[in-house]
Design an enzyme around this catalytic site. Structure first.
Site, mmCIF file in Angstrom:
data_model
loop_
_atom_site.group_PDB
_atom_site.id
_atom_site.type_symbol
_atom_site.label_atom_id
_atom_site.label_comp_id
_atom_site.label_asym_id
_atom_site.label_seq_id
_atom_site.Cartn_x
_atom_site.Cartn_y
_atom_site.Cartn_z
ATOM 1 N N GLU A 34 -4.524 -2.430 -3.573
ATOM 2 C CA GLU A 34 -3.435 -1.597 -2.560
ATOM 3 C C GLU A 34 -3.871 -0.067 -3.260
ATOM 4 O O GLU A 34 -3.941 0.448 -1.883
ATOM 5 C CB GLU A 34 -2.260 -2.429 -1.804
ATOM 6 C CG GLU A 34 -2.158 -3.860 -1.984
ATOM 7 C CD GLU A 34 -2.560 -3.710 -0.080
ATOM 8 O OE1 GLU A 34 -3.047 -2.802 0.397
ATOM 9 O OE2 GLU A 34 -3.276 -5.258 0.029
ATOM 10 N N TYR A 117 4.525 0.954 2.615
ATOM 11 C CA TYR A 117 3.513 0.006 2.998
ATOM 12 C C TYR A 117 3.201 -0.527 1.421
ATOM 13 O O TYR A 117 3.291 -1.966 1.275
ATOM 14 C CB TYR A 117 1.881 1.163 3.451
ATOM 15 C CG TYR A 117 0.823 0.001 3.348
ATOM 16 C CD1 TYR A 117 0.769 -0.763 4.179
ATOM 17 C CD2 TYR A 117 -0.078 0.107 2.271
ATOM 18 C CE1 TYR A 117 -0.044 -1.867 4.003
ATOM 19 C CE2 TYR A 117 -0.479 -0.887 1.777
ATOM 20 C CZ TYR A 117 -1.434 -2.016 2.788
ATOM 21 O OH TYR A 117 -1.814 -2.917 2.912
ATOM 22 N N ASP A 135 0.966 0.108 6.971
ATOM 23 C CA ASP A 135 -0.201 0.846 7.430
ATOM 24 C C ASP A 135 -1.062 1.750 8.488
ATOM 25 O O ASP A 135 -0.514 1.350 9.646
ATOM 26 C CB ASP A 135 -1.167 0.153 6.951
ATOM 27 C CG ASP A 135 -2.512 -0.835 7.365
ATOM 28 O OD1 ASP A 135 -2.164 -0.779 8.400
ATOM 29 O OD2 ASP A 135 -3.481 -0.392 6.790
#
Length: 328
Positions: A34, A117, A135
């Site tokens: 991520e 996020y 996002d």
DNA sequence: AAGGCGGGGGG
DNA sequence: CCCCCAGCCTT
């Protein structure tokens, strides 16, 4: 309240790309992937992710790894503070969380480099927590779904969308799929320029009057232009590199000098190059300077490839120097 | 709230 | 040429 969740999840199960870093749902792997994916296309970060996992298989290994090695692993990926924050975060996990990532969005948010996020993505995908992960894809999908034409770069509008997403969350059993499905829809169907509404699985729920014009963002201000003259000092088969300041652009990475060396034997002009960053352009002229004495900052090509993190802005010059040394 | 922070791919 | 990308941090 709309009822698109089931159609969306069904579509996702049949059509999503297999993203290997999400198969195991190992929190460490979800976290690193991520971070690497922030402002970065999946295809671009994939090779970096694989290499990272081979060398650093767990959080402890990151906490112990020295910064130079981490920077080298990150070389070319950009936004290098992400890498610095990964290390800080790993150390904090070892010292405060028993060597693991916390499992709630709230706790994750306190860690360096982890914002709303990423905290939501780790909590929902790795731990099955019923929280949102908003996002750029999700912003786009929801701005179209609800025909929101306000400026999505504003905090208030982003919050408004986050609230809509929070209200739309399905059960805990489906949360991981749902968050990923929203992003995958944004990546494959509800794309920025020419959305593929004809094959959209949730078209009948979409209120967008002109999807291609959403989400609205104001134009970015023009980039500044900086002119630089780069001097690549070489001695025999070695190239002079200098470590950059630990704050600002390309902090802590290596580069070439911007001053002429003393004791020049010969100078050769290199091909100029313009490097474009998001907020600035470097218009660079460059000179190769053959110097007749040496210090410890001169490295061989092999040493540079092995452990010197050289950002993309300097690569065209590095290539020309390699070619020169190779022909000699 | 606004701007700094990389790099590359696509229209 | 512009925009965008599984954003976050600092000021």
């Amino acid at each position: 309240m709309k009822e698109f969740q089931k159609d969306l999840i069904d579509w996702y199960i049949k059509n999503h790309r297999p993203l290997e870093f999400r198969l195991k749902k190992e929190p460490y792997e979800i976290w690193i992937s991520e971070i690497m994916a922030q402002q970065t296309r999946i295809e671009a970060m994939l090779p970096y992710f694989k290499r990272w996992m081979q060398l650093l298989p767990n959080i402890e290994s990151v906490a112990k790894c020295d910064d130079e090695k981490l920077n080298k692993l990150w070389q070319g990926l950009g936004y290098y503070s992400r890498c610095k924050n990964i290390k800080k975060c790993a150390i904090e996990c070892v010292e405060k969380h028993n060597g693991k990532l916390p499992c709630t969005k709230e706790e994750l948010l306190k860690l360096p480099g982890i914002g709303p996020y990423t905290a939501g993505a780790i909590a929902s995908i790795a731990y099955g927590q019923r929280v949102s992960a908003v996002d750029g894809n999700v912003i786009r999908v929801f701005s179209r779904l609800y025909d929101i034409y306000e400026d999505v770069t504003k905090t208030s509008v982003k919050k408004q969308i986050e609230m809509l997403v929070d209200e739309s969350l399905p059960s805990k059993e489906e949360i991981s799929y749902y968050n990923q499905a929203l992003m995958e829809l944004g990546a494959l169907i509800c794309i920025p320029k020419s959305p593929r509404c004809d094959i959209c699985p949730i078209k009948k729920y979409c209120e967008a009057s002109d999807p291609a014009s959403l989400p609205y963002k104001p134009k970015k201000s023009a980039r500044k232009i900086e002119y630089k003259h780069v001097y690549v000092w070489i001695h025999q088969n070695k190239v002079h590199v200098v470590k950059r300041a630990d704050t600002g652009l390309l902090a802590g990475l290596y580069g070439f000098d911007e001053t002429k060396p003393e004791h020049i034997i010969e100078s050769i002009e290199l091909k100029p190059y313009i490097h474009i960053f998001s907020h600035v352009e470097w218009h660079m002229d460059a000179t190769l300077c053959i110097v007749d004495r040496e210090d410890s900052n001169y490295k061989t090509i092999e040493e540079i490839e092995e452990y010197i993190a050289l950002p993309s802005a300097f690569m065209p010059f590095m290539k020309q120097v390699e070619e020169y040394l190779w022909k000699k």
